[in-house]
Write an enzyme that holds these catalytic residues in place. Structure first.
Site, PDB file in Angstrom:
ATOM      1  CG  ASP A 110      -0.182   0.033   2.534  1.00  0.00           C
ATOM      2  OD1 ASP A 110       1.027  -0.272   2.558  1.00  0.00           O
ATOM      3  OD2 ASP A 110      -0.812   0.394   3.555  1.00  0.00           O
ATOM      4  CE  LYS A 161       1.454   1.741  12.570  1.00  0.00           C
ATOM      5  NZ  LYS A 161       0.995   0.391  12.287  1.00  0.00           N
ATOM      6  CG  ASP A 222       0.542   3.736   4.642  1.00  0.00           C
ATOM      7  OD1 ASP A 222      -0.674   3.824   4.442  1.00  0.00           O
ATOM      8  OD2 ASP A 222       1.038   2.795   5.267  1.00  0.00           O
TER       9      ASP A 222
END
Ligand code: GDD
Ligand code: MG
Length: 359
Positions: A110, A161, A222
């Protein structure tokens, strides 16, 4: 050269567009998004790609088949139960042709990127690396994997993250594209979910493996959210994002075959009008993606939005930052603003939705 493309995710943040179509198969500038990535791999000398699938695998095979149309040999491996990013890489290992020390390109499915893959492979070979990560620099790294490196380019940590500001130690993020020595893939545990970001990379660093980071300052995005998807499509059409897979000449807009755009309609900001779509007189589309057969009636304004296949908006309606699922019908004189998503098949009557901020 082999490449593995991870395309098993459910694309949750792009619902409802991904209810029927996996994220990499959403149309971006007239072709399934994955086409741009596969052409980039092909251009860099990759001749064999294994798609690591899980969610709706049949959509990939039905479109790409054996890959011959793209000049690639395509293989497919499907997980019955999602195995995560590392598990998805490990699960295709018996399809690889590379020898133990040879490089295998691995990429998320992606990312829209202008990265120089040959250069990444050259860095990997030159440094005798176990794994080489392509890194990008972004303003807000919180949604990504943070990858600090030392002065020699060795990766010193991998922080997926980050949750606290103390963890934000660099603006270099994992661009989701790697070169692995084949033998490193063989050593990922089989038969269970593995996160390459949370388990494999930290484990390699702890074990003293040579993990290199190569910063690429080319285009990178992204496409995981509606805002990013719209931005990526816009950048492809405007020529800001490089691709050898565009279906025709672009500019302010890309109008696909069989679409009908009335005189006096304005198409701006990298808009795509899908095949068979209809745009009425005086309508204004800005940075918008119309999937095939979508209909925008006269005088409507659609900005930074996605209209799914066959979705329609009536005269004078305003959409801004909205996602309409396939077949959604929005009547005339409505106003749908930032963040609204409408699920497939819904019908909104004329003048039923207005926006008035509480002042
Ligand atoms: N085969 C398979 N199996 N593929 C999967 C699975 C799975 O269980 N889960 C996710 N994928 C695929 C997705 O289809 C996508 O192409 C890729 O793995 C990454 O998943 P995302 O869900 O898009 O992850 P992300 O964007 O939150 O984060 C990842 O990408 C960032 C860069 O775009 C991480 O790799 C981050 O570290 C990175 O910065
Ligand atoms: Mg992603």
């Amino acid at each position: 050269m082999d490449a593995i493309v991870l395309v098993g995710g459910q694309g949750t943040r792009l619902r409802p567009l991904t209810v029927t179509t996996p994220k990499p198969m959403l149309p971006a500038a007239g072709v399934p998004f994955l086409t741009h990535l596969l052409c980039r791999l092909c251009d860099a000398g990759v001749d064999h790609v294994v798609l690591s699938t899980s969610y709706r695998p049949e959509v990939f095979t039905a479109h790409f088949g054996d890959g011959a149309a793209l000049g690639l040999e395509l293989d497919y491996v499907t997980e019955e139960v999602p195995l995560g990013t590392g598990g998805g890489i490990r699960n295709v290992v018996d399809r690889l042709r590379a020898g133990p020390d040879e490089p295998v390109v691995v990429t998320n499915g992606d990312v829209l990127t202008g990265l120089d893959l040959r250069e990444l492979v050259a860095v990997h070979r030159g440094g005798g690396a176990d794994v080489t990560l392509c890194l990008s620099r972004v303003q807000d790294p919180r949604a990504f994997g943070l990858v600090p490196t030392d002065s020699t380019g060795r990766v010193t940590a991998f922080l997926e993250k980050p949750q606290t500001s103390a963890e934000i130690v660099t603006d270099q993020i994992n661009a989701g594209c790697y070169v692995f020595a084949r033998s490193v893939i063989d050593r990922i545990p089989a038969g269970r979910p593995v996160s390459v970001e949370r388990e494999t990379f930290p484990g390699l660093l702890q074990g003293g493996a040579t993990v290199l980071g190569h910063v690429d300052d080319g285009y990178w995005l992204d496409l995981g959210t509606p805002t990013a998807f719209v931005t990526g499509c816009r950048d492809l059409v405007l020529g800001r994002a490089p691709s050898s897979a565009l279906p025709g000449p672009t500019g302010e807009a890309l109008v696909l075959s069989g679409a009908s755009v009335a005189a006096g309609a304005v198409l701006a900001g990298g808009t795509t009008v899908g095949a068979g779509a209809v745009v009425g007189s005086g309508a204004r589309l800005d940075g918008t993606v119309l999937f095939d057969e979508a209909v925008v009636e006269g005088g409507a304004v659609v900005r930074r939005s996605v209209m799914g296949r066959g979705a329609s908006v009536g005269a004078g309606t305003v959409l801004s930052g909205v996602v309409l699922g396939d077949g959604v019908s929005v009547g005339a004189g409505n106003e749908l603003l930032d963040g609204v998503r409408v699920w497939p098949g819904a019908q909104i009557a004329d003048g039923a939705v207005r926006f008035s901020p509480d002042r």
